[in-house]
Design an enzyme around this catalytic site. Structure first.
Site, PDB file in Angstrom:
ATOM      1  N   ARG A 102       0.845  -1.195   0.000  1.00 54.39           N
ATOM      2  CA  ARG A 102       0.000   0.000   0.000  1.00 54.39           C
ATOM      3  C   ARG A 102       0.876   1.239   0.000  1.00 54.39           C
ATOM      4  O   ARG A 102       1.773   1.367   0.825  1.00 54.39           O
ATOM      5  CB  ARG A 102      -0.871   0.044   1.262  1.00 54.39           C
ATOM      6  CG  ARG A 102      -1.921  -0.990   1.310  1.00 54.39           C
ATOM      7  CD  ARG A 102      -3.012  -0.648   2.302  1.00 54.39           C
ATOM      8  NE  ARG A 102      -2.544  -0.287   3.630  1.00 54.39           N
ATOM      9  CZ  ARG A 102      -3.358   0.082   4.608  1.00 54.39           C
ATOM     10  NH1 ARG A 102      -4.657   0.153   4.395  1.00 54.39           N
ATOM     11  NH2 ARG A 102      -2.888   0.383   5.793  1.00 54.39           N
ATOM     12  N   THR A 131      -1.574   7.436  -0.286  1.00 52.49           N
ATOM     13  CA  THR A 131      -2.865   7.260  -0.970  1.00 52.49           C
ATOM     14  C   THR A 131      -3.613   6.037  -0.455  1.00 52.49           C
ATOM     15  O   THR A 131      -4.812   5.907  -0.663  1.00 52.49           O
ATOM     16  CB  THR A 131      -2.659   7.071  -2.486  1.00 52.49           C
ATOM     17  OG1 THR A 131      -1.948   5.830  -2.676  1.00 52.49           O
ATOM     18  CG2 THR A 131      -1.876   8.221  -3.092  1.00 52.49           C
ATOM     19  N   ASP A 182       0.410  -4.093  12.123  1.00 59.04           N
ATOM     20  CA  ASP A 182       0.855  -4.419  10.761  1.00 59.04           C
ATOM     21  C   ASP A 182       1.164  -5.923  10.679  1.00 59.04           C
ATOM     22  O   ASP A 182       2.134  -6.401  11.271  1.00 59.04           O
ATOM     23  CB  ASP A 182       2.105  -3.593  10.425  1.00 59.04           C
ATOM     24  CG  ASP A 182       2.501  -3.748   8.966  1.00 59.04           C
ATOM     25  OD1 ASP A 182       2.685  -4.910   8.509  1.00 59.04           O
ATOM     26  OD2 ASP A 182       2.619  -2.736   8.271  1.00 59.04           O
ATOM     27  N   ASP A 231       4.707  -6.986   9.231  1.00 57.53           N
ATOM     28  CA  ASP A 231       5.799  -6.724  10.181  1.00 57.53           C
ATOM     29  C   ASP A 231       5.773  -7.708  11.339  1.00 57.53           C
ATOM     30  O   ASP A 231       6.825  -8.153  11.809  1.00 57.53           O
ATOM     31  CB  ASP A 231       5.695  -5.294  10.721  1.00 57.53           C
ATOM     32  CG  ASP A 231       6.204  -4.269   9.722  1.00 57.53           C
ATOM     33  OD1 ASP A 231       6.953  -4.654   8.800  1.00 57.53           O
ATOM     34  OD2 ASP A 231       5.849  -3.086   9.867  1.00 57.53           O
TER      35      ASP A 231
HETATM   36  C1  PRP Z   1      -1.166  -5.100   4.234  1.00 62.73           C
HETATM   37  C2  PRP Z   1      -2.000  -6.367   4.263  1.00 62.73           C
HETATM   38  C3  PRP Z   1      -2.818  -6.246   3.003  1.00 62.73           C
HETATM   39  C4  PRP Z   1      -3.042  -4.768   2.903  1.00 62.73           C
HETATM   40  C5  PRP Z   1      -4.445  -4.492   3.342  1.00 62.73           C
HETATM   41  O1  PRP Z   1      -0.104  -5.224   3.375  1.00 62.73           O
HETATM   42  O2  PRP Z   1      -1.245  -7.530   4.328  1.00 62.73           O
HETATM   43  O3  PRP Z   1      -2.146  -6.729   1.852  1.00 62.73           O
HETATM   44  O4  PRP Z   1      -2.104  -4.134   3.786  1.00 62.73           O
HETATM   45  O5  PRP Z   1      -4.743  -3.175   3.167  1.00 62.73           O
HETATM   46  P1  PRP Z   1      -5.854  -2.669   2.133  1.00 62.73           P
HETATM   47  O6  PRP Z   1      -7.049  -3.541   2.333  1.00 62.73           O
HETATM   48  O7  PRP Z   1      -6.082  -1.254   2.578  1.00 62.73           O
HETATM   49  O8  PRP Z   1      -5.282  -2.746   0.759  1.00 62.73           O
HETATM   50  P2  PRP Z   1       1.041  -4.108   3.269  1.00 62.73           P
HETATM   51  O9  PRP Z   1       0.714  -3.106   2.205  1.00 62.73           O
HETATM   52  O10 PRP Z   1       1.316  -3.534   4.641  1.00 62.73           O
HETATM   53  O11 PRP Z   1       2.256  -4.916   2.720  1.00 62.73           O
HETATM   54  P3  PRP Z   1       3.096  -6.107   3.411  1.00 62.73           P
HETATM   55  O12 PRP Z   1       2.186  -7.318   3.478  1.00 62.73           O
HETATM   56  O13 PRP Z   1       4.212  -6.277   2.448  1.00 62.73           O
HETATM   57  O14 PRP Z   1       3.540  -5.664   4.775  1.00 62.73           O
HETATM   58  N1  URA Z   2      -2.515  -3.785   6.884  1.00 66.40           N
HETATM   59  C1  URA Z   2      -2.155  -4.296   8.086  1.00 66.40           C
HETATM   60  O1  URA Z   2      -1.201  -5.087   8.178  1.00 66.40           O
HETATM   61  N2  URA Z   2      -2.861  -3.941   9.166  1.00 66.40           N
HETATM   62  C2  URA Z   2      -3.893  -3.090   9.108  1.00 66.40           C
HETATM   63  O2  URA Z   2      -4.500  -2.786  10.162  1.00 66.40           O
HETATM   64  C3  URA Z   2      -4.252  -2.551   7.851  1.00 66.40           C
HETATM   65  C4  URA Z   2      -3.548  -2.940   6.750  1.00 66.40           C
END
Ligand code: PRP
Ligand code: URA
Length: 210
Positions: free
Chosen positions: A105, A109, A201, A204
């Site tokens: 993400r 945005t 997160d 993480d």
């Molecule tokens: C997190 C999560 C989803 C996304 C959800 O990923 O694992 O993929 O956010 O958010 P959304 O519904 O608003 O799109 P992130 O972008 O943090 O990436 P990561 O899994 O690499 O940490």
């Molecule tokens: N992605 C995450 O990992 N946690 C949240 O709460 C939202 C998006």
């Protein structure tokens, strides 16, 4: 499926999600819990798999019994956090093929940015289960499913551990044909797009990167 989304109300799921949310749960236990909850989501999401009757010789008699009738399955975790759900799913579905979609993400945005996509070449013939622990704004799930549909897949389910109402609404509006399975439905998103109360997160916490 009778309800879409299907929100699992099983006590084991609720118990495990509670520990997952706890800020004091460390990386090792967090990873194990994600895997176990994925297995329980898998159990529910595969309830409609077709079976066929076979005859099996037991040590004492012939049993007329049922086995899966060979539907081809694909799991598609959304990187990174979706990777945490793969082992639990494969424990129950060892013959499933695994594709990967990389999305992160944009922090301002909140829209998804795609950086990787590798799917089984016969994805169009497979029942697909898209995996991501978090359904927040829904942008990542909608985008991933759009990519998978472009490659011809018709039967798609989405499995998440925690969803926000905003994400469910966006996903259901964009892809009303997709059955959604979640372990918990939370209250809302905060101004940074995090699920409240959520678990922080997910990526993480699975990979210990913060
Ligand atoms: C997190 C999560 C989803 C996304 C959800 O990923 O694992 O993929 O956010 O958010 P959304 O519904 O608003 O799109 P992130 O972008 O943090 O990436 P990561 O899994 O690499 O940490
Ligand atoms: N992605 C995450 O990992 N946690 C949240 O709460 C939202 C998006």
């Amino acid at each position: 499926m009778s309800k879409n989304p299907m929100i699992l109300d099983h006590p084991l799921v609720q118990h495990k999600v509670s520990h997952l949310r706890d800020r004091n749960t460390g990386t090792k236990e967090f990873k194990e819990l994600v895997s176990e909850i994925a297995m329980l989501l898998c159990y529910e999401a595969t309830r409609d798999l077709p079976t066929e009757e076979v005859e099996i010789e037991t040590p004492v008699a012939i049993a007329k019994t049922r086995v899966l009738s060979g539907r081809k399955l694909a799991l598609v975790p959304i990187l990174r956090a979706g990777l945490g759900m793969v082992d639990g799913m494969l424990t129950l579905l060892p013959a499933a093929k695994v594709g990967h979609i990389g999305l992160y993400r944009n922090e301002e945005t909140l829209e998804p940015v795609e950086y990787y996509c590798k799917l089984p070449s016969d994805i169009a013939e497979r029942d697909v289960m898209v995996l991501d622990p978090m359904l927040a704004t829904g942008g990542s799930a909608v985008d991933a499913i759009t990519q998978i549909k472009k490659r011809g897949a018709k039967s798609i389910k989405f499995l998440a551990i925690i969803a926000a109402p905003e994400g469910l609404e966006r996903l259901h509006t964009a892809h009303p044909d997709v059955d959604i399975y979640v372990a918990a439905l939370d209250e809302k998103l905060n101004e940074n797009g995090y699920i409240i109360p959520g678990l922080g997160d997910a990526g993480d916490r699975i990979f210990g990167t913060k």
